[in-house]
Motif scaffolding. Structure first.
Motif, PDB file in Angstrom:
ATOM      1  N   THR A 165     -13.897   1.832  -3.806  1.00 11.70           N
ATOM      2  CA  THR A 165     -14.169   3.024  -3.876  1.00 11.70           C
ATOM      3  C   THR A 165     -15.192   3.610  -1.991  1.00 11.70           C
ATOM      4  OG1 THR A 165     -16.776   2.089  -4.768  1.00 11.70           O
ATOM      5  CG2 THR A 165     -15.121   3.576  -6.316  1.00 11.70           C
ATOM      6  N   ILE A 166     -15.622   1.989  -1.790  1.00 11.42           N
ATOM      7  CA  ILE A 166     -16.447   1.733  -0.772  1.00 11.42           C
ATOM      8  C   ILE A 166     -14.686   1.951   0.766  1.00 11.42           C
ATOM      9  CG2 ILE A 166     -18.329   0.559  -0.988  1.00 11.42           C
ATOM     10  CD1 ILE A 166     -17.476  -1.528   0.003  1.00 11.42           C
ATOM     11  N   GLY A 167     -13.494   1.916   0.185  1.00 11.37           N
ATOM     12  CA  GLY A 167     -12.754   2.100   1.735  1.00 11.37           C
ATOM     13  C   GLY A 167     -11.636   0.931   1.359  1.00 11.37           C
ATOM     14  N   GLU A 168     -10.593   0.608   1.700  1.00 12.64           N
ATOM     15  CA  GLU A 168      -9.761  -0.236   1.873  1.00 12.64           C
ATOM     16  C   GLU A 168     -10.401  -1.554   2.102  1.00 12.64           C
ATOM     17  OE1 GLU A 168      -4.574  -1.167   1.656  1.00 12.64           O
ATOM     18  OE2 GLU A 168      -5.736   0.969   1.907  1.00 12.64           O
ATOM     19  N   GLY A 169      -9.806  -2.196   2.097  1.00 14.92           N
ATOM     20  CA  GLY A 169     -10.584  -3.610   2.798  1.00 14.92           C
ATOM     21  C   GLY A 169     -10.994  -5.069   1.959  1.00 14.92           C
ATOM     22  N   ARG A 170     -10.924  -5.530   2.795  1.00 18.78           N
ATOM     23  CA  ARG A 170     -11.710  -7.116   1.989  1.00 18.78           C
ATOM     24  C   ARG A 170     -13.201  -7.487   1.900  1.00 18.78           C
ATOM     25  NH1 ARG A 170     -11.296 -11.585   5.771  1.00 18.78           N
ATOM     26  NH2 ARG A 170     -10.285 -11.047   6.901  1.00 18.78           N
ATOM     27  N   LYS A 219      -6.620  -4.448   7.833  1.00 17.43           N
ATOM     28  CA  LYS A 219      -6.294  -4.947   9.455  1.00 17.43           C
ATOM     29  C   LYS A 219      -4.621  -5.059   8.646  1.00 17.43           C
ATOM     30  CE  LYS A 219     -10.346  -6.796  11.431  1.00 17.43           C
ATOM     31  NZ  LYS A 219     -10.216  -7.968  12.534  1.00 17.43           N
ATOM     32  N   ASN A 220      -3.785  -4.619   9.802  1.00 15.30           N
ATOM     33  CA  ASN A 220      -2.084  -4.761   9.188  1.00 15.30           C
ATOM     34  C   ASN A 220      -1.974  -6.339   9.258  1.00 15.30           C
ATOM     35  OD1 ASN A 220      -1.510  -2.219  10.241  1.00 15.30           O
ATOM     36  ND2 ASN A 220      -1.225  -2.954  12.666  1.00 15.30           N
ATOM     37  N   ASP A 221      -1.311  -6.366   7.611  1.00 16.66           N
ATOM     38  CA  ASP A 221      -0.716  -7.725   7.875  1.00 16.66           C
ATOM     39  C   ASP A 221      -1.985  -9.112   7.183  1.00 16.66           C
ATOM     40  OD1 ASP A 221       2.233  -7.278   8.500  1.00 16.66           O
ATOM     41  OD2 ASP A 221       1.477  -7.914  10.669  1.00 16.66           O
ATOM     42  N   GLU A 222      -3.095  -8.340   6.533  1.00 15.34           N
ATOM     43  CA  GLU A 222      -4.353  -9.150   5.881  1.00 15.34           C
ATOM     44  C   GLU A 222      -4.119  -8.304   4.549  1.00 15.34           C
ATOM     45  OE1 GLU A 222      -6.796 -10.568   9.634  1.00 15.34           O
ATOM     46  OE2 GLU A 222      -7.816  -8.721   7.844  1.00 15.34           O
ATOM     47  N   PRO A 223      -4.827  -8.778   3.618  1.00 18.38           N
ATOM     48  CA  PRO A 223      -4.944  -8.580   2.547  1.00 18.38           C
ATOM     49  C   PRO A 223      -5.735  -8.135   1.948  1.00 18.38           C
ATOM     50  CG  PRO A 223      -5.670 -10.953   2.218  1.00 18.38           C
ATOM     51  CD  PRO A 223      -5.199 -10.498   3.282  1.00 18.38           C
ATOM     52  N   VAL A 279     -11.040 -16.192  -0.027  1.00 16.96           N
ATOM     53  CA  VAL A 279      -9.579 -15.289   0.667  1.00 16.96           C
ATOM     54  C   VAL A 279     -11.272 -15.271   1.734  1.00 16.96           C
ATOM     55  CG1 VAL A 279     -11.298 -13.656   0.295  1.00 16.96           C
ATOM     56  CG2 VAL A 279      -9.489 -13.037   1.661  1.00 16.96           C
ATOM     57  N   GLU A 280     -10.340 -15.456   3.092  1.00 18.20           N
ATOM     58  CA  GLU A 280     -11.805 -15.028   4.711  1.00 18.20           C
ATOM     59  C   GLU A 280     -10.617 -15.644   5.468  1.00 18.20           C
ATOM     60  OE1 GLU A 280     -12.736 -19.389   6.020  1.00 18.20           O
ATOM     61  OE2 GLU A 280     -10.881 -18.865   5.970  1.00 18.20           O
ATOM     62  N   ASP A 281     -11.449 -16.128   6.951  1.00 22.71           N
ATOM     63  CA  ASP A 281     -10.568 -15.623   7.960  1.00 22.71           C
ATOM     64  C   ASP A 281      -9.308 -17.091   7.860  1.00 22.71           C
ATOM     65  OD1 ASP A 281     -11.482 -13.686   8.849  1.00 22.71           O
ATOM     66  OD2 ASP A 281     -12.646 -14.233  10.178  1.00 22.71           O
ATOM     67  N   LYS A 282      -9.815 -17.645   7.836  1.00 23.15           N
ATOM     68  CA  LYS A 282      -8.879 -19.183   8.304  1.00 23.15           C
ATOM     69  C   LYS A 282      -7.484 -19.358   7.536  1.00 23.15           C
ATOM     70  CE  LYS A 282     -12.304 -22.498  10.015  1.00 23.15           C
ATOM     71  NZ  LYS A 282     -13.209 -22.601   9.111  1.00 23.15           N
ATOM     72  N   ILE A 283      -7.723 -18.999   6.336  1.00 23.30           N
ATOM     73  CA  ILE A 283      -6.955 -18.662   5.157  1.00 23.30           C
ATOM     74  C   ILE A 283      -5.926 -17.202   5.291  1.00 23.30           C
ATOM     75  CG2 ILE A 283      -6.923 -18.212   3.112  1.00 23.30           C
ATOM     76  CD1 ILE A 283      -9.792 -19.412   2.282  1.00 23.30           C
ATOM     77  N   ILE A 284      -5.894 -16.619   6.064  1.00 28.93           N
ATOM     78  CA  ILE A 284      -5.086 -15.680   6.577  1.00 28.93           C
ATOM     79  C   ILE A 284      -4.534 -15.466   7.135  1.00 28.93           C
ATOM     80  CG2 ILE A 284      -5.431 -12.698   6.973  1.00 28.93           C
ATOM     81  CD1 ILE A 284      -7.976 -12.445   5.129  1.00 28.93           C
ATOM     82  N   ARG A 285      -5.115 -16.969   8.645  1.00 28.99           N
ATOM     83  CA  ARG A 285      -4.424 -17.069   9.673  1.00 28.99           C
ATOM     84  C   ARG A 285      -2.873 -17.801   9.125  1.00 28.99           C
ATOM     85  NH1 ARG A 285      -9.576 -17.304  12.190  1.00 28.99           N
ATOM     86  NH2 ARG A 285      -9.099 -19.731  12.209  1.00 28.99           N
ATOM     87  N   ASN A 286      -3.878 -18.801   8.081  1.00 27.77           N
ATOM     88  CA  ASN A 286      -3.000 -20.385   8.201  1.00 27.77           C
ATOM     89  C   ASN A 286      -2.327 -19.586   6.875  1.00 27.77           C
ATOM     90  OD1 ASN A 286      -4.904 -21.427   9.285  1.00 27.77           O
ATOM     91  ND2 ASN A 286      -5.597 -22.621   7.598  1.00 27.77           N
ATOM     92  N   ALA A 287      -1.969 -18.871   6.034  1.00 28.75           N
ATOM     93  CA  ALA A 287      -0.964 -18.448   5.329  1.00 28.75           C
ATOM     94  C   ALA A 287       0.044 -17.296   6.283  1.00 28.75           C
ATOM     95  CB  ALA A 287      -1.544 -17.414   4.138  1.00 28.75           C
ATOM     96  N   ALA A 288      -0.513 -16.706   7.026  1.00 35.10           N
ATOM     97  CA  ALA A 288       0.438 -15.296   7.892  1.00 35.10           C
ATOM     98  C   ALA A 288       1.217 -16.788   8.642  1.00 35.10           C
ATOM     99  CB  ALA A 288      -0.223 -15.019   8.702  1.00 35.10           C
ATOM    100  N   ALA A 289       1.035 -18.059   9.293  1.00 32.92           N
ATOM    101  CA  ALA A 289       1.441 -18.843  10.057  1.00 32.92           C
ATOM    102  C   ALA A 289       2.593 -19.245   9.292  1.00 32.92           C
ATOM    103  CB  ALA A 289       0.216 -19.966  10.716  1.00 32.92           C
ATOM    104  N   LYS A 290       2.315 -19.361   8.258  1.00 34.18           N
ATOM    105  CA  LYS A 290       3.110 -20.165   7.133  1.00 34.18           C
ATOM    106  C   LYS A 290       4.146 -19.553   6.067  1.00 34.18           C
ATOM    107  CE  LYS A 290       1.465 -24.421   5.759  1.00 34.18           C
ATOM    108  NZ  LYS A 290       1.269 -25.586   4.577  1.00 34.18           N
ATOM    109  N   GLY A 291       3.915 -17.329   5.933  1.00 36.18           N
ATOM    110  CA  GLY A 291       4.940 -17.045   6.128  1.00 36.18           C
ATOM    111  C   GLY A 291       4.429 -16.686   4.398  1.00 36.18           C
ATOM    112  N   GLN A 292       3.663 -16.959   3.886  1.00 36.21           N
ATOM    113  CA  GLN A 292       3.055 -17.109   2.430  1.00 36.21           C
ATOM    114  C   GLN A 292       1.623 -16.072   2.566  1.00 36.21           C
ATOM    115  OE1 GLN A 292       2.309 -21.142   2.107  1.00 36.21           O
ATOM    116  NE2 GLN A 292       4.085 -21.574   1.636  1.00 36.21           N
ATOM    117  N   ASP A 293       1.583 -15.260   1.242  1.00 40.69           N
ATOM    118  CA  ASP A 293       0.971 -14.444   0.695  1.00 40.69           C
ATOM    119  C   ASP A 293      -0.652 -16.042   0.105  1.00 40.69           C
ATOM    120  OD1 ASP A 293       0.250 -15.188  -2.245  1.00 40.69           O
ATOM    121  OD2 ASP A 293       2.530 -14.653  -2.270  1.00 40.69           O
ATOM    122  N   ILE A 294      -1.891 -14.995   0.282  1.00 40.75           N
ATOM    123  CA  ILE A 294      -2.734 -16.011   0.576  1.00 40.75           C
ATOM    124  C   ILE A 294      -3.107 -16.706  -1.081  1.00 40.75           C
ATOM    125  CG2 ILE A 294      -4.548 -15.151   1.891  1.00 40.75           C
ATOM    126  CD1 ILE A 294      -5.671 -13.678  -0.550  1.00 40.75           C
TER     127      ILE A 294
END
Length: 383
Positions: free
Chosen positions: A199-204, A190-194, A72-87
């Motif tokens: 306990t420190i908030g929702e995120g990655r 962020k929207n559309d990100e895994p 899980v990192e920026d490129k993976i998230i971008r590329n997965a979204a472009a393919k319409g897939q989850d990471i």
């Protein structure tokens, strides 16, 4: 045998390797970010980490090696979204290709291949430790490491910082070299990100956080060796030190061992030049994975390697010479009279010289060029 000496990036010197625990060596090797097939530059790094592990084992140490998989990192998230897939769907074939490539190159499996997404609780715990010790702040829901709270920040990369200046917050996993910035530990959702609810908030997690959490969980708060390519010294490894030592107050890694870049035909690998080769493409050119292994290991890890098709041809010829010698040796052993099977003093001397020279070269910061030179001197004398 002489002492094993490794060039430690932290001290900028060759140091005698002495494991923290007698008889054991613990290694963390930066592994792949799985958004594509590994290229020959990646493979060189994995190969010399394998060589280091094998040499430590040859010297009688029990080695525990961890190699992370960043899933899980920026490129993976971008590329997965472009393919319409989850990471997880997106990275699966690349993880398979990574393990298959290591097997074809005869790289010994690491003891652990932790995936970042499997260590979220440990990462959250690390952020909480850093917060308790006063190293963090939050902004717009994200948690950052405040570089000015760690006086010796920059000791690995020798990046100088002005602690009186205001630091620009950096949330990207990639940013320009030689710029000291406060860096993100935990990114707000962020929207559309895994994301993960914690306990420190929702995120990655931020990229740097991942390796610190996995390394310390599997190898302890202080371990022996951390390997990786030189382009990871700053900011990635510098930030690993900051997070880990900021949380524990203890030394993180005792020996930092980095490998140099690989160029292709005297040029840096890049998509625009079309000179990025995968293992599959090398095989399609007609070369065996063992030939690639030899070519990539023939130049010591701290020396830039200029990769060419001629280097593959040279490796192919070298392997052929070794194989021819072994075949001749087998034939000779099979045809020799039973009472002539004892080695002469000359034979012992030839073998003894080879072993001494080979071991001395390898103990000198894994000098593979010297070790192979000793091997081919041995083949000439033995022939």
């Amino acid at each position: 045998m002489s002492d094993l000496r490794l060039f430690n990036t932290l001290s900028r010197e060759k140091e005698t390797f002495t494991p923290l625990r007698p008889g054991e060596a613990r290694i963390y090797s930066c592994g792949p970010t799985v958004y594509g097939d590994p290229h020959i530059g990646n493979l060189r790094t994995f190969l010399w980490s394998d060589l280091l592990r094998r040499w430590l084992e040859y010297r009688g140490l029990t080695v525990t090696q961890v190699m992370n998989i960043t899933d899980v990192e920026d490129k993976i998230i971008r590329n997965a979204a472009a393919k319409g897939q989850d990471i997880f769907t997106y990275v699966a074939p690349y993880i398979d290709a990574f393990h298959a490539g290591l097997a074809r190159l005869r790289i010994k499996p690491a003891n652990h291949y932790p995936r970042a997404t499997e260590y979220i609780p440990q990462m959250v715990s690390l952020v909480e430790q850093l917060t308790e010790r006063g190293h963090t702040y939050t902004a717009e829901g994200s948690t950052y490491f405040r570089v000015s709270t760690l006086p010796d920040y920059g000791k690995l990369s020798h990046v100088e910082i002005d602690t009186s200046s205001d630091f620009t917050r950096v949330e990207a996993d990639e940013y320009e070299k030689e710029s000291a910035r406060d860096f993100v530990l935990w990114k707000s959702k962020k929207n559309d990100e895994p994301s993960w609810q914690t306990t420190i908030g929702e995120g990655r997690p931020g990229w740097h956080l991942e390796c610190s959490a996995m390394a310390m969980n599997l190898l302890g708060e202080t371990f022996d060796i951390h390997t990786g390519a030189v382009d990871l010294i700053f900011p990635h490894h510098e930030n690993e030190i900051a997070q880990s030592e900021g949380a524990t107050g203890k030394p993180f890694v005792r020996y930092w061992v980095h490998g140099e870049h690989l160029n292709v035909d005297q040029q840096k690998m890049s998509k625009s030049l079309g000179n990025i080769y995968s293992l599959r493409e090398i095989e399609e050119l007609g070369y065996d994975p063992l030939t690639l292994r030899y070519a990539l290991l023939s130049v010591p890890h701290r020396t830039k390697l200029n990769f060419t098709t001629q280097s593959l041809e040279d490796a192919k010829n070298a392997i052929s010479r070794i194989e021819s010698f072994l075949l001749r040796l087998d034939d000779l052993a099979a045809s020799a009279p039973k009472d002539a099977a004892h080695a002469s003093s000359d034979d012992d001397a030839i073998v003894g010289r080879f072993l001494a020279d080979f071991q001395d070269a390898m103990d000198d910061d894994l000098n593979t060029a010297g070790a192979l030179g000793a091997l081919f001197t041995f083949l000439r004398d033995a022939n």
